[in-house]
Write a protein that holds these residues in place. Structure first.
Motif, PDB file in Angstrom:
ATOM      1  N   SER A 101      49.326  63.744 -46.973  1.00 48.39           N
ATOM      2  CA  SER A 101      49.520  65.075 -47.535  1.00 48.39           C
ATOM      3  C   SER A 101      49.481  66.145 -46.440  1.00 48.39           C
ATOM      4  O   SER A 101      50.216  67.126 -46.510  1.00 48.39           O
ATOM      5  CB  SER A 101      48.502  65.372 -48.627  1.00 48.39           C
ATOM      6  OG  SER A 101      47.211  65.478 -48.086  1.00 48.39           O
ATOM      7  N   ASN A 102      48.635  65.949 -45.419  1.00 46.68           N
ATOM      8  CA  ASN A 102      48.624  66.893 -44.301  1.00 46.68           C
ATOM      9  C   ASN A 102      49.947  66.871 -43.558  1.00 46.68           C
ATOM     10  O   ASN A 102      50.489  67.913 -43.195  1.00 46.68           O
ATOM     11  CB  ASN A 102      47.483  66.575 -43.332  1.00 46.68           C
ATOM     12  CG  ASN A 102      46.139  66.979 -43.870  1.00 46.68           C
ATOM     13  OD1 ASN A 102      46.035  67.791 -44.774  1.00 46.68           O
ATOM     14  ND2 ASN A 102      45.092  66.389 -43.324  1.00 46.68           N
ATOM     15  N   PHE A 103      50.482  65.673 -43.341  1.00 49.61           N
ATOM     16  CA  PHE A 103      51.770  65.570 -42.658  1.00 49.61           C
ATOM     17  C   PHE A 103      52.867  66.208 -43.509  1.00 49.61           C
ATOM     18  O   PHE A 103      53.689  66.964 -43.013  1.00 49.61           O
ATOM     19  CB  PHE A 103      52.119  64.114 -42.361  1.00 49.61           C
ATOM     20  CG  PHE A 103      53.482  63.953 -41.769  1.00 49.61           C
ATOM     21  CD1 PHE A 103      53.742  64.343 -40.469  1.00 49.61           C
ATOM     22  CD2 PHE A 103      54.521  63.432 -42.529  1.00 49.61           C
ATOM     23  CE1 PHE A 103      55.006  64.215 -39.925  1.00 49.61           C
ATOM     24  CE2 PHE A 103      55.780  63.294 -41.991  1.00 49.61           C
ATOM     25  CZ  PHE A 103      56.033  63.689 -40.689  1.00 49.61           C
ATOM     26  N   ASP A 104      52.867  65.917 -44.820  1.00 46.21           N
ATOM     27  CA  ASP A 104      53.883  66.481 -45.707  1.00 46.21           C
ATOM     28  C   ASP A 104      53.833  67.999 -45.713  1.00 46.21           C
ATOM     29  O   ASP A 104      54.865  68.656 -45.726  1.00 46.21           O
ATOM     30  CB  ASP A 104      53.715  65.954 -47.133  1.00 46.21           C
ATOM     31  CG  ASP A 104      54.111  64.489 -47.257  1.00 46.21           C
ATOM     32  OD1 ASP A 104      54.802  63.976 -46.352  1.00 46.21           O
ATOM     33  OD2 ASP A 104      53.710  63.863 -48.259  1.00 46.21           O
ATOM     34  N   LEU A 105      52.621  68.561 -45.687  1.00 47.93           N
ATOM     35  CA  LEU A 105      52.472  70.010 -45.681  1.00 47.93           C
ATOM     36  C   LEU A 105      53.154  70.620 -44.461  1.00 47.93           C
ATOM     37  O   LEU A 105      53.911  71.582 -44.566  1.00 47.93           O
ATOM     38  CB  LEU A 105      50.988  70.396 -45.693  1.00 47.93           C
ATOM     39  CG  LEU A 105      50.678  71.890 -45.581  1.00 47.93           C
ATOM     40  CD1 LEU A 105      51.154  72.605 -46.835  1.00 47.93           C
ATOM     41  CD2 LEU A 105      49.198  72.103 -45.365  1.00 47.93           C
ATOM     42  N   VAL A 106      52.910  70.051 -43.298  1.00 49.05           N
ATOM     43  CA  VAL A 106      53.536  70.571 -42.075  1.00 49.05           C
ATOM     44  C   VAL A 106      55.030  70.313 -42.096  1.00 49.05           C
ATOM     45  O   VAL A 106      55.839  71.189 -41.796  1.00 49.05           O
ATOM     46  CB  VAL A 106      52.889  69.936 -40.817  1.00 49.05           C
ATOM     47  CG1 VAL A 106      53.646  70.332 -39.571  1.00 49.05           C
ATOM     48  CG2 VAL A 106      51.441  70.376 -40.712  1.00 49.05           C
ATOM     49  N   TYR A 107      55.419  69.109 -42.483  1.00 45.08           N
ATOM     50  CA  TYR A 107      56.836  68.741 -42.436  1.00 45.08           C
ATOM     51  C   TYR A 107      57.666  69.572 -43.413  1.00 45.08           C
ATOM     52  O   TYR A 107      58.720  70.080 -43.057  1.00 45.08           O
ATOM     53  CB  TYR A 107      56.998  67.251 -42.733  1.00 45.08           C
ATOM     54  CG  TYR A 107      58.434  66.813 -42.686  1.00 45.08           C
ATOM     55  CD1 TYR A 107      59.091  66.694 -41.474  1.00 45.08           C
ATOM     56  CD2 TYR A 107      59.142  66.556 -43.853  1.00 45.08           C
ATOM     57  CE1 TYR A 107      60.413  66.321 -41.419  1.00 45.08           C
ATOM     58  CE2 TYR A 107      60.460  66.181 -43.810  1.00 45.08           C
ATOM     59  CZ  TYR A 107      61.094  66.067 -42.588  1.00 45.08           C
ATOM     60  OH  TYR A 107      62.415  65.698 -42.551  1.00 45.08           O
ATOM     61  N   LYS A 108      57.192  69.723 -44.632  1.00 47.74           N
ATOM     62  CA  LYS A 108      57.967  70.436 -45.646  1.00 47.74           C
ATOM     63  C   LYS A 108      58.060  71.931 -45.357  1.00 47.74           C
ATOM     64  O   LYS A 108      58.998  72.586 -45.780  1.00 47.74           O
ATOM     65  CB  LYS A 108      57.363  70.197 -47.030  1.00 47.74           C
ATOM     66  CG  LYS A 108      57.599  68.783 -47.520  1.00 47.74           C
ATOM     67  CD  LYS A 108      56.926  68.528 -48.835  1.00 47.74           C
ATOM     68  CE  LYS A 108      57.131  67.079 -49.245  1.00 47.74           C
ATOM     69  NZ  LYS A 108      56.410  66.720 -50.440  1.00 47.74           N
ATOM     70  N   ASN A 109      57.086  72.477 -44.658  1.00 50.00           N
ATOM     71  CA  ASN A 109      57.102  73.909 -44.350  1.00 50.00           C
ATOM     72  C   ASN A 109      57.730  74.216 -42.998  1.00 50.00           C
ATOM     73  O   ASN A 109      57.679  75.351 -42.554  1.00 50.00           O
ATOM     74  CB  ASN A 109      55.673  74.463 -44.392  1.00 50.00           C
ATOM     75  CG  ASN A 109      55.106  74.438 -45.793  1.00 50.00           C
ATOM     76  OD1 ASN A 109      55.836  74.582 -46.756  1.00 50.00           O
ATOM     77  ND2 ASN A 109      53.809  74.226 -45.899  1.00 50.00           N
ATOM     78  N   SER A 110      58.279  73.225 -42.354  1.00 50.55           N
ATOM     79  CA  SER A 110      58.844  73.463 -41.030  1.00 50.55           C
ATOM     80  C   SER A 110      60.337  73.770 -41.140  1.00 50.55           C
ATOM     81  O   SER A 110      60.993  73.388 -42.100  1.00 50.55           O
ATOM     82  CB  SER A 110      58.630  72.245 -40.136  1.00 50.55           C
ATOM     83  OG  SER A 110      59.422  71.181 -40.602  1.00 50.55           O
ATOM     84  N   PRO A 111      60.835  74.445 -40.131  1.00 52.39           N
ATOM     85  CA  PRO A 111      62.263  74.779 -40.147  1.00 52.39           C
ATOM     86  C   PRO A 111      63.123  73.528 -39.922  1.00 52.39           C
ATOM     87  O   PRO A 111      62.661  72.544 -39.361  1.00 52.39           O
ATOM     88  CB  PRO A 111      62.401  75.750 -38.972  1.00 52.39           C
ATOM     89  CG  PRO A 111      61.271  75.411 -38.058  1.00 52.39           C
ATOM     90  CD  PRO A 111      60.155  74.930 -38.949  1.00 52.39           C
ATOM     91  N   LYS A 112      64.342  73.580 -40.376  1.00 56.31           N
ATOM     92  CA  LYS A 112      65.300  72.510 -40.132  1.00 56.31           C
ATOM     93  C   LYS A 112      65.997  72.801 -38.804  1.00 56.31           C
ATOM     94  O   LYS A 112      66.135  73.945 -38.389  1.00 56.31           O
ATOM     95  CB  LYS A 112      66.342  72.434 -41.253  1.00 56.31           C
ATOM     96  CG  LYS A 112      65.737  72.155 -42.608  1.00 56.31           C
ATOM     97  CD  LYS A 112      65.059  70.801 -42.654  1.00 56.31           C
ATOM     98  CE  LYS A 112      64.407  70.559 -43.993  1.00 56.31           C
ATOM     99  NZ  LYS A 112      63.236  69.739 -43.921  1.00 56.31           N
TER     100      LYS A 112
END
Length: 167
Positions: free
Chosen positions: A51-62
């Motif tokens: 969930s920590n990884f998903d939080l960073v990944y989903k909120n990061s720019p493409k």
């Protein structure tokens, strides 16, 4: 010679000692299993990490590729990009590595190098996007994780960096 051989044979006491060591090691491994696996604590820890990884990944720019890339027809753009990086020609290095990942989108190493090159070129948004893509392909690369955390910190996203490093 036979006397020397008889003296070196294992004695009954040696076997008993080995048996005791074996029993103790099994006891220790059973305790270890009970402590770390019997209550599925590892499963909860993994879900928290994910969930920590998903939080960073989903909120990061493409990642946004540059238009009109002169390296798209180059026979080995990744190698050319690494050479240009070493020569300090960062803009061209980015274009060359971008050409490679557009053709070979699952090359985690190339995405990692693209992140490093963008970070060196002071474009941490692009670096974060490239490092995230590298992590998506190869989530176990600790070099990518550290580079991603560094770019997040440079981008004033210390909380996200800390969450990534705690995983």
């Amino acid at each position: 010679m036979e006397k020397a051989w008889d003296e070196q044979k294992p004695k009954e006491a040696d076997f008993e000692e080995m048996e005791n060591v074996w029993r103790e090691s099994n006891k220790t491994s059973d305790e270890w299993y009970d402590k770390y696996f019997s209550d599925n604590g590892w499963e909860n820890e993994f879900k928290n990490m994910q969930s920590n990884f998903d939080l960073v990944y989903k909120n990061s720019p493409k990642y946004h590729f540059k238009n009109q890339n002169p390296f798209m027809d180059h026979p080995s753009p990744k190698e050319e990009g690494l050479k240009l990086f070493q020569q300090g020609q960062l803009d061209d290095a980015i274009l060359a590595i971008e050409a490679h990942v557009q053709k070979n989108g699952e090359d985690a190493e190339a995405w990692h190098y693209l992140g490093l090159t963008n970070a060196e070129n002071n474009d941490d948004n692009q670096a974060v996007a490239a490092f995230n893509k590298a992590r998506e392909i190869d989530p176990n690369n600790s070099d990518t994780l550290l580079a991603l955390a560094t770019s997040l910190i440079n981008n004033f996203q210390q909380d996200q960096a800390l969450k990534m490093l705690k995983t």
